[in-house]
Design a protein around this motif. Structure first.
Motif, mmCIF file in Angstrom:
data_model
loop_
_atom_site.group_PDB
_atom_site.id
_atom_site.type_symbol
_atom_site.label_atom_id
_atom_site.label_comp_id
_atom_site.label_asym_id
_atom_site.label_seq_id
_atom_site.Cartn_x
_atom_site.Cartn_y
_atom_site.Cartn_z
ATOM 1 N N GLU A 165 -9.402 6.972 12.913
ATOM 2 C CA GLU A 165 -9.889 8.081 12.091
ATOM 3 C C GLU A 165 -10.419 7.575 10.753
ATOM 4 O OE1 GLU A 165 -6.626 10.754 11.871
ATOM 5 O OE2 GLU A 165 -6.847 11.462 13.935
ATOM 6 N N MET A 166 -9.760 6.564 10.186
ATOM 7 C CA MET A 166 -10.266 5.971 8.948
ATOM 8 C C MET A 166 -11.603 5.279 9.191
ATOM 9 S SD MET A 166 -6.942 4.431 6.965
ATOM 10 C CE MET A 166 -5.666 5.525 6.294
ATOM 11 N N LEU A 167 -11.736 4.625 10.342
ATOM 12 C CA LEU A 167 -13.002 3.981 10.693
ATOM 13 C C LEU A 167 -14.119 5.007 10.757
ATOM 14 C CD1 LEU A 167 -14.509 1.409 11.691
ATOM 15 C CD2 LEU A 167 -13.843 2.055 14.005
ATOM 16 N N GLN A 168 -13.856 6.146 11.389
ATOM 17 C CA GLN A 168 -14.872 7.180 11.481
ATOM 18 C C GLN A 168 -15.192 7.751 10.113
ATOM 19 O OE1 GLN A 168 -16.609 7.894 14.316
ATOM 20 N NE2 GLN A 168 -17.890 8.948 12.801
ATOM 21 N N HIS A 169 -14.189 7.852 9.247
ATOM 22 C CA HIS A 169 -14.421 8.312 7.870
ATOM 23 C C HIS A 169 -15.372 7.365 7.139
ATOM 24 C CE1 HIS A 169 -13.586 9.782 3.799
ATOM 25 N NE2 HIS A 169 -13.364 8.523 3.455
ATOM 26 N N LEU A 170 -15.157 6.066 7.302
ATOM 27 C CA LEU A 170 -16.041 5.085 6.664
ATOM 28 C C LEU A 170 -17.467 5.213 7.195
ATOM 29 C CD1 LEU A 170 -13.672 1.977 6.739
ATOM 30 C CD2 LEU A 170 -14.317 3.287 4.720
ATOM 31 N N ARG A 171 -17.604 5.426 8.503
ATOM 32 C CA ARG A 171 -18.932 5.599 9.087
ATOM 33 C C ARG A 171 -19.603 6.857 8.557
ATOM 34 N NH1 ARG A 171 -17.472 4.174 15.444
ATOM 35 N NH2 ARG A 171 -17.451 1.892 15.227
ATOM 36 N N ASP A 172 -18.841 7.943 8.458
ATOM 37 C CA ASP A 172 -19.405 9.194 7.942
ATOM 38 C C ASP A 172 -19.868 9.020 6.503
ATOM 39 O OD1 ASP A 172 -18.820 10.378 10.359
ATOM 40 O OD2 ASP A 172 -16.988 11.341 9.669
ATOM 41 N N ALA A 186 0.835 -1.207 0.000
ATOM 42 C CA ALA A 186 0.000 0.000 0.000
ATOM 43 C C ALA A 186 0.871 1.258 0.000
ATOM 44 C CB ALA A 186 -0.939 0.004 1.191
ATOM 45 N N GLY A 187 1.740 1.346 0.980
ATOM 46 C CA GLY A 187 2.697 2.450 1.008
ATOM 47 C C GLY A 187 2.167 3.756 1.543
ATOM 48 N N THR A 188 0.923 4.128 1.212
ATOM 49 C CA THR A 188 0.375 5.416 1.630
ATOM 50 C C THR A 188 -0.971 5.240 2.316
ATOM 51 O OG1 THR A 188 -0.865 5.838 -0.417
ATOM 52 C CG2 THR A 188 1.474 6.499 -0.370
ATOM 53 N N GLU A 189 -1.343 6.250 3.087
ATOM 54 C CA GLU A 189 -2.639 6.257 3.753
ATOM 55 C C GLU A 189 -3.775 6.249 2.729
ATOM 56 O OE1 GLU A 189 0.288 8.101 6.626
ATOM 57 O OE2 GLU A 189 -0.096 8.139 4.470
ATOM 58 N N GLN A 190 -3.608 6.969 1.636
ATOM 59 C CA GLN A 190 -4.645 7.019 0.602
ATOM 60 C C GLN A 190 -4.910 5.635 0.030
ATOM 61 O OE1 GLN A 190 -6.468 9.811 -0.516
ATOM 62 N NE2 GLN A 190 -7.676 8.187 -1.479
ATOM 63 N N LEU A 247 -6.782 3.533 2.609
ATOM 64 C CA LEU A 247 -8.180 3.951 2.720
ATOM 65 C C LEU A 247 -8.993 3.428 1.546
ATOM 66 C CD1 LEU A 247 -10.256 5.533 4.305
ATOM 67 C CD2 LEU A 247 -9.565 7.587 3.058
ATOM 68 N N GLU A 248 -8.435 3.442 0.352
ATOM 69 C CA GLU A 248 -9.143 2.923 -0.812
ATOM 70 C C GLU A 248 -9.386 1.426 -0.684
ATOM 71 O OE1 GLU A 248 -6.713 4.138 -4.072
ATOM 72 O OE2 GLU A 248 -7.369 6.245 -3.985
ATOM 73 N N ARG A 249 -8.443 0.709 -0.079
ATOM 74 C CA ARG A 249 -8.646 -0.730 0.132
ATOM 75 C C ARG A 249 -9.742 -0.979 1.163
ATOM 76 N NH1 ARG A 249 -2.474 -3.354 0.080
ATOM 77 N NH2 ARG A 249 -1.888 -2.474 -1.952
ATOM 78 N N LEU A 250 -9.803 -0.160 2.191
ATOM 79 C CA LEU A 250 -10.864 -0.291 3.184
ATOM 80 C C LEU A 250 -12.226 -0.010 2.560
ATOM 81 C CD1 LEU A 250 -9.147 1.470 6.230
ATOM 82 C CD2 LEU A 250 -9.602 -0.980 5.995
ATOM 83 N N GLU A 251 -12.298 0.993 1.713
ATOM 84 C CA GLU A 251 -13.559 1.313 1.037
ATOM 85 C C GLU A 251 -13.982 0.192 0.096
ATOM 86 O OE1 GLU A 251 -12.427 5.003 -0.693
ATOM 87 O OE2 GLU A 251 -13.113 6.210 1.013
ATOM 88 N N ALA A 252 -13.008 -0.422 -0.582
ATOM 89 C CA ALA A 252 -13.320 -1.552 -1.471
ATOM 90 C C ALA A 252 -13.836 -2.736 -0.664
ATOM 91 C CB ALA A 252 -12.079 -1.945 -2.269
ATOM 92 N N ALA A 253 -13.246 -2.968 0.533
ATOM 93 C CA ALA A 253 -13.708 -4.058 1.397
ATOM 94 C C ALA A 253 -15.140 -3.817 1.838
ATOM 95 C CB ALA A 253 -12.795 -4.181 2.617
ATOM 96 N N ALA A 254 -15.474 -2.546 2.097
ATOM 97 C CA ALA A 254 -16.847 -2.215 2.486
ATOM 98 C C ALA A 254 -17.837 -2.562 1.379
ATOM 99 C CB ALA A 254 -16.936 -0.730 2.837
ATOM 100 N N GLU A 255 -17.471 -2.297 0.143
ATOM 101 C CA GLU A 255 -18.362 -2.609 -0.975
ATOM 102 C C GLU A 255 -18.503 -4.121 -1.166
ATOM 103 O OE1 GLU A 255 -20.343 -0.458 -2.482
ATOM 104 O OE2 GLU A 255 -19.478 0.838 -0.939
ATOM 105 N N THR A 256 -17.428 -4.859 -0.922
ATOM 106 C CA THR A 256 -17.508 -6.325 -0.993
ATOM 107 C C THR A 256 -18.495 -6.859 0.029
ATOM 108 O OG1 THR A 256 -15.227 -6.522 -1.782
ATOM 109 C CG2 THR A 256 -16.194 -8.469 -0.733
#
Length: 433
Positions: free
Chosen positions: A317-324, A267-271, A274-283
């Motif tokens: 903070e990423m978790l809260q971003h996903l919730r928002d 991954a290397g970066t926070e961005q 975060l995109e991988r977490l968002e993709a997991a949410a869609e799965t």
């Protein structure tokens, strides 16, 4: 004997309170608390739609020995609806809802038979279409919560009967360590009984332990925590004129729990993370098939990014971003609630090389390995680390249970934290040396 069909369900846990979940919005919490009742409604609808001949419920119908009035009235309503369609229901009670629990004096429909706790008894089930006798259903309820004797030994086939014999039993077969060892029995006890189908309850994982005769756990009808992931429901069992048995699983759950892994490797970066977490949410959303999904995210794998995750608030903070983000989605389609996010990642270390190094970190990793493989040493280390908490009357028991459940994860986290604090990055910021 002609073909007949029945539903086998267990562990409805009606009115489960869903305690211990933090920061959950009221609408999500309300959906969770209603979910066991929604699963009951789905079961009733399935029985009517599939035109089954009868339903068997193998214990823990309620979540508590002192049944809530709400749970009893909801069950009464559902069983009355089945009665209107001529579908009989056979019930045993288990360790969560034993016979000696408090209950209201309610009038139950004539189609319902609840087995008592004095002895195992049998009732004759008939096919709805013509009233033909098709099965002997046998069962016994728990008299109190903790039943330690082998209840399976009480079951007997009806003398001289050639009917298909179904046994309802709430028990731990062959000592599943993840569940209380109530009514313990062995597979050979069930095989020796001569019954055609053992309709089990108590274990919340769906599994067919044996075929011919069938020995079956349908699992619970609604998952209640992240430990109970995946589809939950019941079996429709079809028995033909030759007594050949087939099973079809049908989901009943209104809320589905998921444990989703996300790797930081590369991954290397926070961005990128975060995109991988968002993709997991869609799965998860797709797999929930329109239900409310409750998911625990676990970040694993190895990458230099781990140094910025460990010990920081970044993932929260990423978790809260996903919730928002979820709160701003349109209401159409399945919703996702992000229950928590866990760290199981690490730096991209060469562990084999590190274990041979004459260095503080090398010695630390060797000690961590010895601790993980030596239960007594592990217990000593945890007891010393938790001594201030264990000495507290209220916190002590909680800390002790947490240590037992999370021991391996705590050891791994301690090792990875040491790597972050002590390892020297190479020029690329990657492997420690």
């Amino acid at each position: 004997m002609s073909t007949f069909r029945f539903i086998h369900a267990a562990d409805l846990h009606l009115d489960s309170p869903f305690r211990g979940m933090a920061n959950v919005p009221e609408d999500v919490l309300g959906r969770l608390r209603e979910s066991t009742f929604a699963a009951l409604r789905n079961l009733v609808a399935l029985a009517i739609r599939e035109n089954v001949d009868f339903v068997v419920l193998s214990g823990d119908i309620y979540d508590a020995a002192d049944r809530s009035l709400k749970a009893q009235l909801r069950l009464q309503r559902g069983l009355a609806e089945l009665a209107e369609h001529g579908i009989a229901v056979y019930i045993i009670h288990g360790n969560h809802d034993p016979e000696n629990g408090l209950k209201a004096s309610l009038q139950w429909p004539d189609n319902v038979f609840v087995f008592g706790s004095a002895e195992a008894e049998c009732r004759i089930a008939r096919r709805r279409s013509d009233g033909e006798q098709v099965a002997a259903i046998c069962g016994v309820s728990y008299p109190q919560q903790a039943v330690r004797d082998n209840m399976a030994l009480r079951y007997r086939r009806l003398a001289g009967s050639d009917l298909y014999h179904i046994a309802l039993l709430h028990a731990n077969v062959d000592g599943n360590r993840n569940h209380d060892n109530y009514a313990p029995c062995g597979m050979r006890d069930l095989l020796a009984s001569g019954f055609d189908y053992w309709a089990l309850g108590h274990i919340h994982i769906r599994q067919v332990l044996h075929r011919e005769p069938y020995i079956v756990y349908p699992g619970n009808t609604q998952g209640r925590s992240v430990k109970e992931t995946g589809a939950k429901g019941c079996y429709i069992v079809t028995v033909n004129e030759r007594k050949e048995t087939s099973l079809d699983f049908h989901p009943l759950d209104d809320v589905r729990w998921f444990a989703q892994d996300v790797s930081i490797a590369g991954a290397g970066t926070e961005q990128a993370l975060l995109e991988r977490l968002e993709a997991a949410a869609e799965t998860v959303r797709e797999q929930a098939d329109g239900r409310l999904a409750v998911v625990r995210l676990t970040v694993g794998g190895r990458d230099a990014l781990h140094a910025r995750i460990e010990g920081s608030a970044l993932l929260e903070e990423m978790l809260q971003h996903l919730r928002d983000n979820e709160s701003m989605r349109p209401e159409s389609g399945g919703a996702v609630w992000f229950d928590s996010i866990r760290v199981q990642s690490g730096l991209p270390l060469d562990e084999e090389a590190l274990l041979t190094q004459d260095s503080f970190l090398g010695e630390y990793f060797r000690l961590a390995g010895r601790t993980a493989s030596d239960p007594e040493l592990c217990e000593d280390v945890l007891r010393e680390a938790l001594a201030p908490l264990l000495a507290q009357p209220k916190l002590g028991p909680m800390a002790s249970r947490a240590a037992e459940a999370e021991r391996d994860d705590w050891l791994r986290r301690a090792r990875e934290l040491a790597a972050v604090l002590l390892a020297e990055p190479d020029e690329s910021g990657g492997n420690a040396r």
